[in-house]
Design an enzyme around this catalytic site. Structure first.
Site, PDB file in Angstrom:
ATOM      1  N   GLN A  23      -4.901  -1.892   9.697  1.00 46.21           N
ATOM      2  CA  GLN A  23      -4.852  -2.990   9.073  1.00 46.21           C
ATOM      3  C   GLN A  23      -5.586  -4.002   9.776  1.00 46.21           C
ATOM      4  OE1 GLN A  23      -3.760  -3.610   6.047  1.00 46.21           O
ATOM      5  NE2 GLN A  23      -4.021  -5.702   6.126  1.00 46.21           N
TER       6      GLN A  23
ATOM      7  N   ASP B 281     -11.509   2.700   3.994  1.00 51.50           N
ATOM      8  CA  ASP B 281     -11.798   1.010   3.965  1.00 51.50           C
ATOM      9  C   ASP B 281     -13.429   0.996   3.705  1.00 51.50           C
ATOM     10  OD1 ASP B 281      -9.934  -0.941   3.965  1.00 51.50           O
ATOM     11  OD2 ASP B 281      -9.480  -0.518   5.992  1.00 51.50           O
TER      12      ASP B 281
ATOM     13  N   LYS C 293       0.716  -1.215  -0.219  1.00 53.42           N
ATOM     14  CA  LYS C 293      -0.077  -0.109  -0.020  1.00 53.42           C
ATOM     15  C   LYS C 293       0.886   1.136   0.041  1.00 53.42           C
ATOM     16  CE  LYS C 293      -3.810  -2.197   2.243  1.00 53.42           C
ATOM     17  NZ  LYS C 293      -4.320  -2.707   3.565  1.00 53.42           N
TER      18      LYS C 293
HETATM   19  N1  GUN Z   1      -7.181  -6.979   5.995  1.00 58.07           N
HETATM   20  C1  GUN Z   1      -7.279  -7.634   5.083  1.00 58.07           C
HETATM   21  N2  GUN Z   1      -8.080  -7.033   4.033  1.00 58.07           N
HETATM   22  C2  GUN Z   1      -8.119  -5.868   4.605  1.00 58.07           C
HETATM   23  C3  GUN Z   1      -8.753  -4.627   4.245  1.00 58.07           C
HETATM   24  O1  GUN Z   1      -9.257  -4.369   2.986  1.00 58.07           O
HETATM   25  N3  GUN Z   1      -8.606  -3.603   5.046  1.00 58.07           N
HETATM   26  C4  GUN Z   1      -7.989  -3.550   6.150  1.00 58.07           C
HETATM   27  N4  GUN Z   1      -7.903  -2.463   6.957  1.00 58.07           N
HETATM   28  N5  GUN Z   1      -7.566  -4.709   6.563  1.00 58.07           N
HETATM   29  C5  GUN Z   1      -7.427  -5.913   5.694  1.00 58.07           C
END
Ligand code: GUN
Length: 284
Positions: free
Chosen positions: A96, A119, A52
């Site tokens: 995350q 998100d 990311k």
């Molecule tokens: N963990 C796995 N997929 C995601 C996601 O799309 N966003 C976040 N914040 N954590 C994750």
């Protein structure tokens, strides 16, 4: 069979986004900012967060990654989020997941300013999505919708079957497909005759988290198959939830793993951060 090349589409969209970010800097003097909080040292999460950060910087975003130990208290984590809520240079905040056991993830998500919830996990944004006014949408389903559109895959009146009912993928996916007039079946671990239900799908979306779970017995000839899975096989190789080699013989379109859904998720995260920055201009 047509392979849906998520990586190529993601690259194209991220290049386009880099141009829009440059334009935003030139026109308004602002840089979209993304803050990512990583709690602990889960190896998969570390990889996601690094990817990311790399993509955000490449597209010209401000990217701030805060790595904190798994021993952090829920209170301190929420205080960190509140600092980012107040920070005008940050337009998107992502925590995350998964979080350590002692932290209530629902409480943490609720602490994020819904305007910065890139998100799309905050109940305010979930509510907007379910009432037909999507603003911030979970990135994986949003990326899947972009892929279907890019390959001109029509959804109206089609039967879309989703395997997996998570808040991150399955549930928001159902809503997005419904908004495009698909007939949606949301299946899960307790669904009876799952293979038969899946076999009636024109569009099959698989997000169950079990390597090669979906075999050819789950797939109708000509179906579109989207694989959200990211699993490791016994050799440590990355594999999807779909047994690709046998299913590709039946599918009209199919996504590979890696190089399918994954790169699109990051692209949508950046796109939503850009959109949040754009909307912040309306508030000043
Ligand atoms: N963990 C796995 N997929 C995601 C996601 O799309 N966003 C976040 N914040 N954590 C994750």
């Amino acid at each position: 069979m047509t392979l849906i090349d998520g990586k190529a589409l993601a690259t194209k969209m991220q290049n386009n986004l880099a141009d829009k970010v440059q334009q935003m800097k030139d026109d308004y003097g602002i840089v979209p900012g993304l803050a990512v909080i990583l709690v602990g040292d889960n190896p998969a999460s570390q990889v996601y967060v690094r990817n990311k950060e790399r993509s955000a910087l490449k597209a010209g975003f401000k990217s701030e990654t805060k790595r904190v130990p798994s021993s952090i208290s829920e209170e301190d984590l929420i205080a960190l989020i509140e600092d980012y809520n107040q920070d005008d240079t940050i337009h998107g905040i992502l925590v995350q997941l998964p979080l350590p056991e002692h932290i209530n993830d629902k409480k943490v998500i609720m602490a994020i300013d819904p305007h910065k919830d890139v998100d799309g996990f905050h109940p305010i944004n979930t509510g907007h999505l379910w009432s037909g006014r999507p603003i911030m949408v979970p990135c994986t389903p949003a990326g899947i919708m972009e892929m279907l559109a890019a390959y001109n895959i029509g959804l109206e009146g089609k039967h879309a079957v989703i395997i997996g009912r998570s808040n991150i993928v399955g549930k928001p996916m159902a809503q997005l497909l419904l908004a495009k007039n698909a007939t949606v079946t949301l299946t899960h671990s307790r669904t009876r005759n799952l293979a038969d239900v899946a076999k009636s799908a024109d569009v099959l979306i698989v997000a169950i988290g079990q390597g090669h779970f979906v075999t050819k017995d789950f797939v109708k000839e000509g179906a579109v198959v989207i694989d959200v899975g990211m699993n490791r096989d016994t050799d440590g190789k990355l594999i999807g939830d779909v047994a690709f080699d046998e299913v590709k013989e039946l599918a009209s379109y199919i996504t590979p793993v890696p190089g399918g859904v994954g790169p699109m998720t990051i692209t949508m995260l950046l796109e939503q951060t850009y959109q949040a920055a754009l909307r912040s201009l309306e508030h000043v």
